[in-house]
Write a protein that holds these residues in place. Structure first.
Motif: not given
Length: 138
Positions: A25, A117-118, A137
């Protein structure tokens, strides 16, 4: 979700742990009050990524670019944005979807522009000068 309690002299260790837990990530959103330590943590994470020179807050520039060993690292501070259009005008997509690390302070200023997404990093300062970090997450 992971949580860390630490003193500021342990921040380099915590920064390395966060990056290790993040795996692949590259987008990190930093939440916390003014003075909680968001920029200090970002500086430690940048150092862990091999950034040469001192990382600094892009409060007035909105974004700083640092030369990392495996590509650029982008550090955003959206505190001074008046609206999300300013982020659109600066071409935020090119940064967020570049595959490079993006460290974003004050992401609550651009709620409709966040990627899918992060990792959220919530940081708070305690009365004894320690810091509490919680990772989420998304």
């Amino acid at each position: 979700m992971n949580s860390f309690l630490f003193q500021l002299d342990q921040i380099n260790t915590i920064a390395s742990q966060i990056l290790a837990e993040a795996a692949n990530q590259t987008i990190f959103l930093f939440y916390g009050e003014m003075g909680a330590g968001k920029t200090t943590l970002i500086k430690a994470m940048a150092e862990a990524l091999g950034i040469e020179g001192q990382a600094s807050s892009p409060t007035f520039a909105i974004v700083n670019e640092y030369a990392g060993k495996s590509g650029p690292v982008y550090h955003f501070d959206f505190y001074r944005l008046k609206n999300q259009t300013e982020a659109l005008d600066m071409g935020y997509e090119e940064y967020f979807y570049s595959g490079n690390y993006c460290f974003i302070e004050w992401p609550e200023r651009i709620p409709d522009l966040l990627p899918l997404n992060y990792i959220e990093i919530h940081i708070s300062a305690n009365a004894d000068s320690s810091r509490q970090i919680t990772l989420v997450k998304i």
